[in-house]
Enzyme design. Structure first.
Site, PDB file in Angstrom:
ATOM      1  N   TYR A 235      -5.533   3.689   0.483  1.00  0.00           N
ATOM      2  CA  TYR A 235      -5.922   5.046   0.882  1.00  0.00           C
ATOM      3  C   TYR A 235      -4.705   5.960   1.006  1.00  0.00           C
ATOM      4  O   TYR A 235      -4.786   7.157   0.722  1.00  0.00           O
ATOM      5  CB  TYR A 235      -6.682   5.002   2.218  1.00  0.00           C
ATOM      6  CG  TYR A 235      -7.162   6.360   2.673  1.00  0.00           C
ATOM      7  CD1 TYR A 235      -8.155   7.030   1.975  1.00  0.00           C
ATOM      8  CD2 TYR A 235      -6.604   6.985   3.784  1.00  0.00           C
ATOM      9  CE1 TYR A 235      -8.600   8.285   2.376  1.00  0.00           C
ATOM     10  CE2 TYR A 235      -7.038   8.228   4.199  1.00  0.00           C
ATOM     11  CZ  TYR A 235      -8.030   8.879   3.478  1.00  0.00           C
ATOM     12  OH  TYR A 235      -8.443  10.124   3.866  1.00  0.00           O
TER      13      TYR A 235
ATOM     14  N   TYR B  96     -10.359  -0.831  -1.479  1.00  0.00           N
ATOM     15  CA  TYR B  96      -9.094  -0.326  -0.927  1.00  0.00           C
ATOM     16  C   TYR B  96      -9.042  -0.497   0.584  1.00  0.00           C
ATOM     17  O   TYR B  96     -10.069  -0.548   1.269  1.00  0.00           O
ATOM     18  CB  TYR B  96      -8.880   1.147  -1.306  1.00  0.00           C
ATOM     19  CG  TYR B  96      -9.766   2.145  -0.579  1.00  0.00           C
ATOM     20  CD1 TYR B  96      -9.370   2.718   0.630  1.00  0.00           C
ATOM     21  CD2 TYR B  96     -10.991   2.544  -1.121  1.00  0.00           C
ATOM     22  CE1 TYR B  96     -10.168   3.649   1.286  1.00  0.00           C
ATOM     23  CE2 TYR B  96     -11.794   3.465  -0.481  1.00  0.00           C
ATOM     24  CZ  TYR B  96     -11.385   4.018   0.727  1.00  0.00           C
ATOM     25  OH  TYR B  96     -12.184   4.926   1.384  1.00  0.00           O
ATOM     26  N   CYS B  97      -7.830  -0.590   1.084  1.00  0.00           N
ATOM     27  CA  CYS B  97      -7.578  -0.561   2.527  1.00  0.00           C
ATOM     28  C   CYS B  97      -6.556   0.548   2.775  1.00  0.00           C
ATOM     29  O   CYS B  97      -6.468   1.496   1.991  1.00  0.00           O
ATOM     30  CB  CYS B  97      -7.115  -1.913   3.058  1.00  0.00           C
ATOM     31  SG  CYS B  97      -5.583  -2.543   2.325  1.00  0.00           S
ATOM     32  N   ALA B  98      -5.784   0.449   3.828  1.00  0.00           N
ATOM     33  CA  ALA B  98      -4.873   1.546   4.166  1.00  0.00           C
ATOM     34  C   ALA B  98      -3.743   1.701   3.152  1.00  0.00           C
ATOM     35  O   ALA B  98      -3.451   2.814   2.698  1.00  0.00           O
ATOM     36  CB  ALA B  98      -4.293   1.334   5.562  1.00  0.00           C
TER      37      ALA B  98
END
Length: 350
Positions: A121, A92-94
């Site tokens: 996230y 995952y990233c932002a």
């Protein structure tokens, strides 16, 4: 209730180190595809110059950083434990966008079993916020009692069905509570909520949970309102203990307190004790007489300021095994009542 990643062997956070340090999904490891400076630079270019220019530069840098991660794999045993072809990985990233996509594409082409977290996230945090914005689904057995009565040792002894707020907040919940932060500090508010959310996910199948009647604030973090209201209004158990046992517990807990931490905490309670007591405690510190200091602070400060809530049960905690057995019997009593009313097999939904 499931958090959504119970079936994964590893969780990879590809955001920048600063983003990760501020808050992340508990147990995720950080493999940033952009470092802090790179992330800031690309964000500035995106806003002030050209989104396309930012994307091109970001892709170039991300490829170089991912290459470095893969080059490090043969010598990095910790990395090998995560980037293992047998593992099922969540990335995952932002927001579930290009940073997680970059690592996802490369790892999937190599043959790793990977999946991207939908909405990243940000989506995870929305789950956490929604969870603590609704009434709690658990019934709490809440321990209250004067300082040093051993509430924490009971909570830790029954960790399979308890929520240890002090451990999650890394704070003892008192004027001297920041002593717990000496090694690693407190988590941010978001990280505290994330860890708390994960604890509830792990214990979702248990209707009854054991918790301590902490105040709303634990150092710099706050207990979510829905949880605070819930454990304040459920089954309250008063824990009593002999004064000598309380002194011994407090002395053990604070035996390594530094002089700076000690006097910082004393300044906090100075308005609530007489000048004679304050000076007496300072004199005792010179001889490191922690037992006497504990006795004075318990009797002249903590016992006077602590307000015992209305409770329905009382136990005496002079023997941990007996105390926990009494609590388990109280729990069994309410489980019987609950099962008669709602059925033993009723399950909670998220």
């Amino acid at each position: 209730m499931k958090a959504g990643w119970e079936d994964f062997d590893g969780i990879i956070d590809v955001r920048s180190p600063a983003e990760y340090a501020y808050s992340h999904i508990p147990n995720a490891i950080n493999l940033p595809v952009l470092n802090d400076d790179e992330h800031s630079k690309i964000g500035t270019i995106y806003k002030q110059e050209s989104p396309l220019k930012a994307k091109i530069l970001g892709a170039s840098i991300a490829c170089k950083n991912i290459s470095h991660i893969l080059d490090s794999l043969p010598e990095d045993k910790k990395l090998q434990a995560v980037l293992n072809h047998k593992n099922k990985l969540l990335i995952y990233c932002a927001r579930g966008g290009q940073r997680s996509e970059a690592l996802y594409v490369i790892l999937s082409h190599i043959g790793f079993r990977v999946k991207k977290l939908e909405n990243g996230y940000k989506g995870y945090r929305q789950k956490v916020i929604e969870y603590f914005s609704t009434p709690m689904k658990h019934v709490f057995l809440t321990l209250c009692g004067h300082t040093g009565c051993g509430k924490t040792e009971i909570i830790q002894n029954q960790e399979n069905w308890s929520i240890d707020l002090e451990a999650l907040a890394n704070h003892y919940g008192s004027s001297f509570g920041n002593v717990a932060t000496a090694k690693r500090g407190q988590p941010t508010q978001k990280m505290f909520e994330n860890m708390l959310f994960e604890e509830f996910c792990k214990k979702a199948g248990q209707k009854f949970l054991l918790i301590e009647a902490e105040s709303r604030k634990l150092g710099k973090v706050s207990v979510p309102s829905s949880l605070f209201r819930s454990y304040q209004n459920h089954i309250i158990i008063l824990v009593k203990s002999d004064l000598n046992a309380r002194i011994q517990r407090i002395t053990r807990m604070y035996q390594n307190i530094s002089e700076n931490d000690f006097f910082t905490a004393m300044e906090k309670i100075k308005p609530y004790v007489s000048k004679n007591i304050f000076c007496h405690v300072q004199a005792l510190w010179e001889n490191k007489d922690l037992s006497k200091i504990a006795e004075i602070l318990i009797s002249q400060y903590y016992d006077k300021v602590y307000r015992i809530p209305k409770y329905s049960h009382t136990i005496t905690n002079d023997d941990l095994s007996k105390s926990t057995q009494e609590i388990l019997e109280i729990k069994k009593h309410y489980e019987t009542i609950y099962n008669k009313q709602f059925g033993a097999t009723q399950m909670m939904s998220c």
